[in-house]
Design a protein around this motif. Structure first.
Motif, PDB file in Angstrom:
ATOM      1  N   ILE A  70       0.847  -1.202   0.000  1.00  0.00           N
ATOM      2  CA  ILE A  70       0.000   0.000   0.000  1.00  0.00           C
ATOM      3  C   ILE A  70       0.882   1.253   0.000  1.00  0.00           C
ATOM      4  CG2 ILE A  70      -1.698   1.327   1.332  1.00  0.00           C
ATOM      5  CD1 ILE A  70      -2.836  -1.424   2.252  1.00  0.00           C
ATOM      6  N   VAL A  71       1.926   1.249   0.824  1.00  0.00           N
ATOM      7  CA  VAL A  71       2.851   2.385   0.877  1.00  0.00           C
ATOM      8  C   VAL A  71       3.572   2.522  -0.458  1.00  0.00           C
ATOM      9  CG1 VAL A  71       4.941   3.301   1.982  1.00  0.00           C
ATOM     10  CG2 VAL A  71       3.151   2.222   3.375  1.00  0.00           C
ATOM     11  N   PHE A  72       4.071   1.401  -0.989  1.00  0.00           N
ATOM     12  CA  PHE A  72       4.768   1.425  -2.276  1.00  0.00           C
ATOM     13  C   PHE A  72       3.846   1.945  -3.380  1.00  0.00           C
ATOM     14  CE2 PHE A  72       5.749  -1.021  -6.243  1.00  0.00           C
ATOM     15  CZ  PHE A  72       6.855  -0.272  -6.615  1.00  0.00           C
ATOM     16  N   ASP A  73       2.611   1.472  -3.385  1.00  0.00           N
ATOM     17  CA  ASP A  73       1.632   1.902  -4.392  1.00  0.00           C
ATOM     18  C   ASP A  73       1.365   3.411  -4.287  1.00  0.00           C
ATOM     19  OD1 ASP A  73      -0.019   1.152  -6.565  1.00  0.00           O
ATOM     20  OD2 ASP A  73      -1.777   1.254  -5.255  1.00  0.00           O
ATOM     21  N   THR A  74       1.260   3.913  -3.057  1.00  0.00           N
ATOM     22  CA  THR A  74       1.037   5.341  -2.837  1.00  0.00           C
ATOM     23  C   THR A  74       2.238   6.156  -3.320  1.00  0.00           C
ATOM     24  OG1 THR A  74      -0.340   4.856  -0.914  1.00  0.00           O
ATOM     25  CG2 THR A  74       0.525   7.102  -1.083  1.00  0.00           C
ATOM     26  N   GLN A  75       3.450   5.697  -2.979  1.00  0.00           N
ATOM     27  CA  GLN A  75       4.657   6.399  -3.414  1.00  0.00           C
ATOM     28  C   GLN A  75       4.796   6.350  -4.932  1.00  0.00           C
ATOM     29  OE1 GLN A  75       7.508   4.248  -1.071  1.00  0.00           O
ATOM     30  NE2 GLN A  75       7.550   5.813   0.520  1.00  0.00           N
ATOM     31  N   LEU A  76       4.469   5.220  -5.510  1.00  0.00           N
ATOM     32  CA  LEU A  76       4.552   5.072  -6.958  1.00  0.00           C
ATOM     33  C   LEU A  76       3.550   5.991  -7.663  1.00  0.00           C
ATOM     34  CD1 LEU A  76       6.124   3.437  -9.074  1.00  0.00           C
ATOM     35  CD2 LEU A  76       4.291   1.761  -9.016  1.00  0.00           C
ATOM     36  N   SER A  77       2.402   6.198  -7.041  1.00  0.00           N
ATOM     37  CA  SER A  77       1.381   7.065  -7.649  1.00  0.00           C
ATOM     38  C   SER A  77       1.852   8.520  -7.730  1.00  0.00           C
ATOM     39  CB  SER A  77       0.063   6.980  -6.871  1.00  0.00           C
ATOM     40  OG  SER A  77       0.188   7.608  -5.612  1.00  0.00           O
ATOM     41  N   ARG A  78       2.868   8.875  -6.929  1.00  0.00           N
ATOM     42  CA  ARG A  78       3.400  10.242  -6.937  1.00  0.00           C
ATOM     43  C   ARG A  78       4.567  10.413  -7.921  1.00  0.00           C
ATOM     44  NH1 ARG A  78       3.801  10.407  -0.509  1.00  0.00           N
ATOM     45  NH2 ARG A  78       1.595  10.441  -0.039  1.00  0.00           N
ATOM     46  N   GLN A  79       4.923   9.340  -8.600  1.00  0.00           N
ATOM     47  CA  GLN A  79       6.044   9.404  -9.540  1.00  0.00           C
ATOM     48  C   GLN A  79       5.595  10.033 -10.856  1.00  0.00           C
ATOM     49  OE1 GLN A  79       9.153   8.466  -8.386  1.00  0.00           O
ATOM     50  NE2 GLN A  79       7.974   8.167  -6.513  1.00  0.00           N
ATOM     51  N   PRO A  80       6.522  10.714 -11.534  1.00  0.00           N
ATOM     52  CA  PRO A  80       6.170  11.358 -12.813  1.00  0.00           C
ATOM     53  C   PRO A  80       6.179  10.349 -13.961  1.00  0.00           C
ATOM     54  CG  PRO A  80       8.447  11.806 -12.269  1.00  0.00           C
ATOM     55  CD  PRO A  80       7.869  11.040 -11.109  1.00  0.00           C
ATOM     56  N   LEU A  81       5.261   9.417 -13.872  1.00  0.00           N
ATOM     57  CA  LEU A  81       5.130   8.365 -14.878  1.00  0.00           C
ATOM     58  C   LEU A  81       3.729   8.460 -15.479  1.00  0.00           C
ATOM     59  CD1 LEU A  81       6.585   5.492 -12.680  1.00  0.00           C
ATOM     60  CD2 LEU A  81       7.763   6.594 -14.587  1.00  0.00           C
ATOM     61  N   PRO A  82       3.550   7.905 -16.676  1.00  0.00           N
ATOM     62  CA  PRO A  82       2.188   7.892 -17.246  1.00  0.00           C
ATOM     63  C   PRO A  82       1.229   7.178 -16.289  1.00  0.00           C
ATOM     64  CG  PRO A  82       3.804   7.175 -18.874  1.00  0.00           C
ATOM     65  CD  PRO A  82       4.534   7.305 -17.575  1.00  0.00           C
ATOM     66  N   ASN A  83       0.056   7.716 -16.110  1.00  0.00           N
ATOM     67  CA  ASN A  83      -0.919   7.153 -15.163  1.00  0.00           C
ATOM     68  C   ASN A  83      -1.258   5.695 -15.456  1.00  0.00           C
ATOM     69  OD1 ASN A  83      -1.124   9.394 -13.533  1.00  0.00           O
ATOM     70  ND2 ASN A  83      -2.747  10.307 -14.773  1.00  0.00           N
ATOM     71  N   TRP A  84      -1.309   5.314 -16.737  1.00  0.00           N
ATOM     72  CA  TRP A  84      -1.642   3.939 -17.082  1.00  0.00           C
ATOM     73  C   TRP A  84      -0.567   2.958 -16.614  1.00  0.00           C
ATOM     74  CZ3 TRP A  84       1.916   1.398 -19.943  1.00  0.00           C
ATOM     75  CH2 TRP A  84       2.804   2.166 -20.700  1.00  0.00           C
ATOM     76  N   SER A  85       0.678   3.417 -16.450  1.00  0.00           N
ATOM     77  CA  SER A  85       1.773   2.508 -16.099  1.00  0.00           C
ATOM     78  C   SER A  85       1.905   2.258 -14.601  1.00  0.00           C
ATOM     79  CB  SER A  85       3.101   3.051 -16.632  1.00  0.00           C
ATOM     80  OG  SER A  85       3.490   4.206 -15.915  1.00  0.00           O
ATOM     81  N   LYS A  86       1.377   3.142 -13.794  1.00  0.00           N
ATOM     82  CA  LYS A  86       1.564   3.029 -12.344  1.00  0.00           C
ATOM     83  C   LYS A  86       0.960   1.770 -11.737  1.00  0.00           C
ATOM     84  CE  LYS A  86       2.068   7.991 -11.993  1.00  0.00           C
ATOM     85  NZ  LYS A  86       1.527   9.248 -11.503  1.00  0.00           N
ATOM     86  N   PRO A  87      -0.293   1.412 -12.053  1.00  0.00           N
ATOM     87  CA  PRO A  87      -0.828   0.157 -11.485  1.00  0.00           C
ATOM     88  C   PRO A  87      -0.064  -1.075 -11.979  1.00  0.00           C
ATOM     89  CG  PRO A  87      -2.591   1.434 -12.540  1.00  0.00           C
ATOM     90  CD  PRO A  87      -1.306   2.129 -12.824  1.00  0.00           C
ATOM     91  N   ILE A  88       0.411  -1.024 -13.209  1.00  0.00           N
ATOM     92  CA  ILE A  88       1.177  -2.151 -13.758  1.00  0.00           C
ATOM     93  C   ILE A  88       2.511  -2.274 -13.039  1.00  0.00           C
ATOM     94  CG2 ILE A  88       2.307  -3.035 -15.849  1.00  0.00           C
ATOM     95  CD1 ILE A  88       0.070  -1.536 -17.453  1.00  0.00           C
ATOM     96  N   LEU A  89       3.225  -1.153 -12.923  1.00  0.00           N
ATOM     97  CA  LEU A  89       4.534  -1.160 -12.256  1.00  0.00           C
ATOM     98  C   LEU A  89       4.429  -1.551 -10.787  1.00  0.00           C
ATOM     99  CD1 LEU A  89       6.225   1.995 -13.799  1.00  0.00           C
ATOM    100  CD2 LEU A  89       6.819  -0.398 -14.203  1.00  0.00           C
TER     101      LEU A  89
END
Length: 158
Positions: free
Chosen positions: A47-66
């Motif tokens: 959950i923490v990793f997912d939250t931190q990843l959601s703040r990364q400057p990456l395309p939104n579609w890639s965040k749940p996959i990554l």
């Protein structure tokens, strides 16, 4: 005289082989420890990793996959490194991952995307992006040297 030269060559060759094995073993051990800690950290604190990843400057579609692919890649690399038959692939995967992480850390360090929060995990969250870059580059370099030694060692066996 010829026998002495041959003996000396064989002796230095075995020392060379031992040194190559030590470099490969050291790099493999470093990668195993690193990917175990980061991969398990991402799984255990998803959950923490997912939250931190959601703040990364990456395309939104890639965040749940990554969010799922990165821990699987890190733990999968760990498994490849454990097995003698798949170690070459583990070294390749580890080198590629560490090189990609180095590039990303460098871009974060120069603030290419503006300020970015680290999503690396507990061990590395206190590191500056500059230290991340140096650390990742050092690990990637050790991995590249180990890959080179791995190929040299296996080529000399044939």
């Amino acid at each position: 005289m010829s026998e002495q030269i041959t003996y000396h060559w064989k002796r230095s060759s075995s020392i060379k082989s031992i040194l190559q094995r030590i470099v490969i073993w050291t790099a493999t051990t470093i990668l195993i420890i690193l990917f175990f800690n980061t991969g398990m950290g991402k799984v255990m604190n998803h959950i923490v990793f997912d939250t931190q990843l959601s703040r990364q400057p990456l395309p939104n579609w890639s965040k749940p996959i990554l969010s799922y692919v990165l821990p699987v890649l890190e733990l999968g690399t760990l498994c490849l490194l454990f097995n003698d038959h798949t170690r070459r692939w583990g070294l390749w995967t580890g080198t590629i991952l560490m090189t990609a992480y180095s590039v990303y850390a460098y871009l974060a360090y120069i603030e290419f995307y503006g300020y970015v929060v680290c999503a690396c995990g507990k061990i590395f969250e206190k590191m500056s992006w500059q230290r991340h870059f140096y650390f990742n580059t050092a690990i990637a370099s050790v991995s590249i040297v180990a890959l080179y030694m791995y190929y040299k060692l296996n080529r000399s066996k044939k």
